[in-house]
Design a protein around this motif. Sequence first.
Motif, short mmCIF file in Angstrom:
data_model
loop_
_atom_site.label_atom_id
_atom_site.label_comp_id
_atom_site.label_asym_id
_atom_site.label_seq_id
_atom_site.Cartn_x
_atom_site.Cartn_y
_atom_site.Cartn_z
N LEU A 70 0.84 -1.20 0.00
CA LEU A 70 0.00 0.00 0.00
C LEU A 70 0.88 1.25 0.00
N ARG A 71 0.35 2.31 -0.60
CA ARG A 71 0.99 3.62 -0.45
C ARG A 71 0.84 4.04 1.02
N GLU A 72 1.72 4.90 1.45
CA GLU A 72 1.70 5.39 2.82
C GLU A 72 0.38 6.11 3.12
N ASP A 73 -0.18 5.88 4.29
CA ASP A 73 -1.38 6.53 4.84
C ASP A 73 -2.69 6.13 4.16
N VAL A 74 -2.68 5.22 3.22
CA VAL A 74 -3.91 4.83 2.52
C VAL A 74 -4.96 4.32 3.50
N GLU A 75 -4.58 3.36 4.32
CA GLU A 75 -5.57 2.74 5.22
C GLU A 75 -6.23 3.77 6.12
N SER A 76 -5.44 4.60 6.79
CA SER A 76 -6.02 5.56 7.74
C SER A 76 -6.86 6.64 7.04
N VAL A 77 -6.40 7.10 5.89
CA VAL A 77 -7.15 8.15 5.18
C VAL A 77 -8.48 7.60 4.67
N ILE A 78 -8.46 6.44 4.05
CA ILE A 78 -9.72 5.88 3.54
C ILE A 78 -10.67 5.55 4.68
N LYS A 79 -10.14 5.08 5.78
CA LYS A 79 -10.99 4.78 6.95
C LYS A 79 -11.71 6.06 7.41
N ARG A 80 -10.98 7.17 7.50
CA ARG A 80 -11.60 8.44 7.92
C ARG A 80 -12.59 8.95 6.87
N LEU A 81 -12.22 8.86 5.61
CA LEU A 81 -13.13 9.32 4.56
C LEU A 81 -14.42 8.50 4.55
N ASN A 82 -14.30 7.20 4.77
CA ASN A 82 -15.45 6.31 4.70
C ASN A 82 -16.44 6.52 5.85
N LEU A 83 -16.04 7.25 6.87
CA LEU A 83 -16.97 7.55 7.96
C LEU A 83 -18.12 8.44 7.48
N ILE A 84 -17.83 9.35 6.54
CA ILE A 84 -18.88 10.27 6.09
C ILE A 84 -19.10 10.27 4.58
N HIS A 85 -18.28 9.53 3.83
CA HIS A 85 -18.42 9.49 2.37
C HIS A 85 -18.50 8.04 1.90
N ASN A 86 -19.10 7.83 0.72
CA ASN A 86 -19.10 6.52 0.09
C ASN A 86 -17.77 6.31 -0.62
N ILE A 87 -17.21 5.13 -0.45
CA ILE A 87 -15.96 4.77 -1.11
C ILE A 87 -16.25 3.65 -2.10
N GLU A 167 -8.26 21.89 -16.07
CA GLU A 167 -8.80 22.53 -14.86
C GLU A 167 -9.53 21.57 -13.92
N ASN A 168 -9.91 20.38 -14.38
CA ASN A 168 -10.60 19.43 -13.52
C ASN A 168 -9.67 18.41 -12.87
N ILE A 169 -8.38 18.50 -13.16
CA ILE A 169 -7.41 17.55 -12.58
C ILE A 169 -6.48 18.29 -11.62
N ILE A 170 -6.35 17.73 -10.43
CA ILE A 170 -5.40 18.26 -9.44
C ILE A 170 -4.33 17.20 -9.22
N ARG A 171 -3.08 17.55 -9.43
CA ARG A 171 -1.98 16.62 -9.15
C ARG A 171 -1.75 16.59 -7.64
N VAL A 172 -1.70 15.38 -7.09
CA VAL A 172 -1.45 15.21 -5.66
C VAL A 172 -0.25 14.28 -5.47
N TYR A 173 0.36 14.38 -4.30
CA TYR A 173 1.60 13.65 -4.07
C TYR A 173 1.52 12.59 -2.98
N ASN A 174 0.46 12.61 -2.19
CA ASN A 174 0.33 11.60 -1.14
C ASN A 174 -1.12 11.58 -0.64
N TRP A 175 -1.42 10.60 0.20
CA TRP A 175 -2.78 10.43 0.68
C TRP A 175 -3.19 11.45 1.75
N LYS A 176 -2.25 11.99 2.49
CA LYS A 176 -2.60 13.06 3.43
C LYS A 176 -3.08 14.29 2.66
#
Length: 192
Positions: A70-87, A167-176
């Motif tokens: 897994l990429r770093e922080d994936v598990e914790s970030v998705i767990k927090r997101l899934n509390l209020i959003h559909n994954i 304009e609809n794409i944002i480049r990101v570098y990590n899960w945080k």
Amino acid sequence: MKNLNICIDIDGTITEPYFWLEFTNKYFNMSLTEEQVTEYDIHEVIGVEEKVFLEFYEKYKFKIHSEQKLREDVESVIKRLNLIHNIYFVTARDTSLSMVTHLYLKNNKINYDELFLLGSHYKVDKAKELNCSIFIEDNYNNALQLSNEGFKVLLLDTNYNRKPLNENIIRVYNWKEIYLIINELFLQSKAM
């Protein structure tokens, strides 16, 4: 009822993008580095016909996809997101990988609502069907297709996707960073 519908690719997005390199180098007797992976299509990177690469992939796909890191922080970030959003995981993997994918997500404690194995890189129709609020992807062509249809895309930076963005794409570098951007977009949507 949850708030946003977040669609997420798997390979190279929640997993390390160069996970396949070790298997490929060993099989094809090569010594490619991550820096040399400047194209998404692996057969182009290693310089073999697609048919030859697919023979290798069919032979080892279950092993490759069950051992990815897994990429770093994936598990914790998705767990927090899934509390209020559909994954929703939306992957180009074919259905033969259904069981190994479910087990991989379960074994790595990745929370999600549904998994869709499309067997194709074309994800626009599934994103529309899911009323996707934001799509997290590593494939440049997928990001362009989705963004051209009006979807907001977070493109996880890799050596093989460093091309111009719209304009609809944002480049990101990590899960945080993904977590912060999704929270900001969510708060903006609530303010409207």
